[in-house]
Scaffold this motif. Sequence first.
Motif, short mmCIF file in Angstrom:
data_model
loop_
_atom_site.label_atom_id
_atom_site.label_comp_id
_atom_site.label_asym_id
_atom_site.label_seq_id
_atom_site.Cartn_x
_atom_site.Cartn_y
_atom_site.Cartn_z
N GLU A 253 0.91 -1.10 -0.04
CA GLU A 253 -0.05 -0.04 -0.05
C GLU A 253 0.83 1.08 -0.07
OE1 GLU A 253 -2.53 -0.40 3.37
OE2 GLU A 253 -4.11 -1.64 2.43
N GLN A 254 2.08 1.32 0.60
CA GLN A 254 2.89 2.54 0.59
C GLN A 254 3.52 2.78 -0.73
OE1 GLN A 254 3.33 4.63 3.11
NE2 GLN A 254 1.36 3.36 3.80
N GLY A 255 3.85 1.51 -1.32
CA GLY A 255 4.43 1.65 -2.73
C GLY A 255 6.01 1.82 -2.54
N PRO A 256 6.73 2.14 -3.79
CA PRO A 256 8.13 2.54 -3.97
C PRO A 256 8.82 3.33 -2.83
CG PRO A 256 6.90 3.09 -5.87
CD PRO A 256 5.97 2.39 -5.20
N ASP A 257 7.80 4.36 -2.73
CA ASP A 257 8.38 5.46 -1.89
C ASP A 257 8.20 5.35 -0.25
OD1 ASP A 257 8.77 6.99 -4.05
OD2 ASP A 257 6.73 7.65 -4.25
N SER A 258 7.94 4.31 0.07
CA SER A 258 7.96 4.06 1.54
C SER A 258 9.20 3.90 2.24
CB SER A 258 7.44 2.42 1.72
OG SER A 258 7.42 2.22 3.12
N ALA A 259 9.52 4.46 3.29
CA ALA A 259 10.59 4.89 3.93
C ALA A 259 11.18 3.35 4.84
CB ALA A 259 10.53 5.68 5.04
N LEU A 260 10.09 2.48 4.69
CA LEU A 260 10.29 1.22 5.41
C LEU A 260 10.35 0.07 4.31
CD1 LEU A 260 7.93 1.63 8.56
CD2 LEU A 260 10.24 2.11 8.32
N GLU A 261 10.79 -1.08 4.94
CA GLU A 261 10.87 -2.32 4.16
C GLU A 261 10.80 -3.62 5.03
OE1 GLU A 261 14.39 -2.36 1.94
OE2 GLU A 261 15.61 -3.44 3.51
#
Length: 340
Positions: A253-261
């Motif tokens: 849901e956060q997509g590629p710009d997420s700060a987390l993984e």
Amino acid sequence: MSHYKKRLALLLLLLIGFVLVSCGQPATPQTVEKVVTQVVEKVVTQVVEKEVTQVVEKEVTTIVEVQVEPTAGPFLERARTDGLRVGFVQEKPFGYVDDQGNCTGIDIEVTREAAKRLGINEIICVHLAWEGLIPGLLASRIDVIPVGMAIRPERCEVVQFTDPYQAQGIAALVLKENPKNIHGFQDFVDNPNLKLGASIGASELTIAREQFHIPEDRAIGYSEQVQVIDDIVAGRIDAGMYTAPFVNRYIQEQGPDSALERATPFDSPSYFNTGHGFRKDDPEFVQLWNNTLLEMKRDGTIAKIAGEFGYTDADLLGEDAKVENCCSGDNWQNRACLPK
């Protein structure tokens, strides 16, 4: 039955006395009492037998109505004609209704594909509460439980499961590139500077504190999941512990710009192995369905569907995952229900 005696005794007393006198017997109190008792018991017995018969007939009718099989007949042929009723709980990524009103999710789509391969062109999604899935299956309100139900020995007593195809382990949500190199709870034992967060009451927090003995000031409980995520981003903790499907959904849901993984690989100390659950009245169909899922494992279809919902290969099981291992013994919490 004493109320019958009281009501009938007075009415019969004069009649019996008259009968006794007519028969030439002295109508003593003892004789009258004996005859009254015999007559009343006979009458009461007939009345009670009639009432019991009525009650029994009523109960039998009710039971028959409850036990009538609304989906009687050869299961596969009926499903091809009437569709396959799929029980689900509104929970991403397993099974849910999306913003367009479509029933979807990893388990729904795997079910849809398996059904299609068996000539079943329609699946009917039936929304139930979690605790209503197994009762709904046994009462024939639904035909299959595909959504995120761990295969456990006690459930195997009433449900016929297929071999599992996914393992829902614990996953860690960390900063991009995983700068602290976190790959399991043991890392928090070995490094006293690391901190983790998890929801209060969650098994992830219990495992951290009780199984790995990570102190409370480094295994921190949160009342809301969003607080855990905020503290990871802010650097106040180093990882958030969740079930893998939650982490998958968040990343997607956060997509590629997420700060987390998601930290991969991650050594989960506990797994929930899930497949599809059916009633036990058609084992031949369940075996046919199981063979279809096996075919979908081999040709990569399950992996393709799972990838669309944020799953990785680490969340999926191969051909070595067998339902009999999950239904017996104490290994049901191990990955693929195999001994460690």
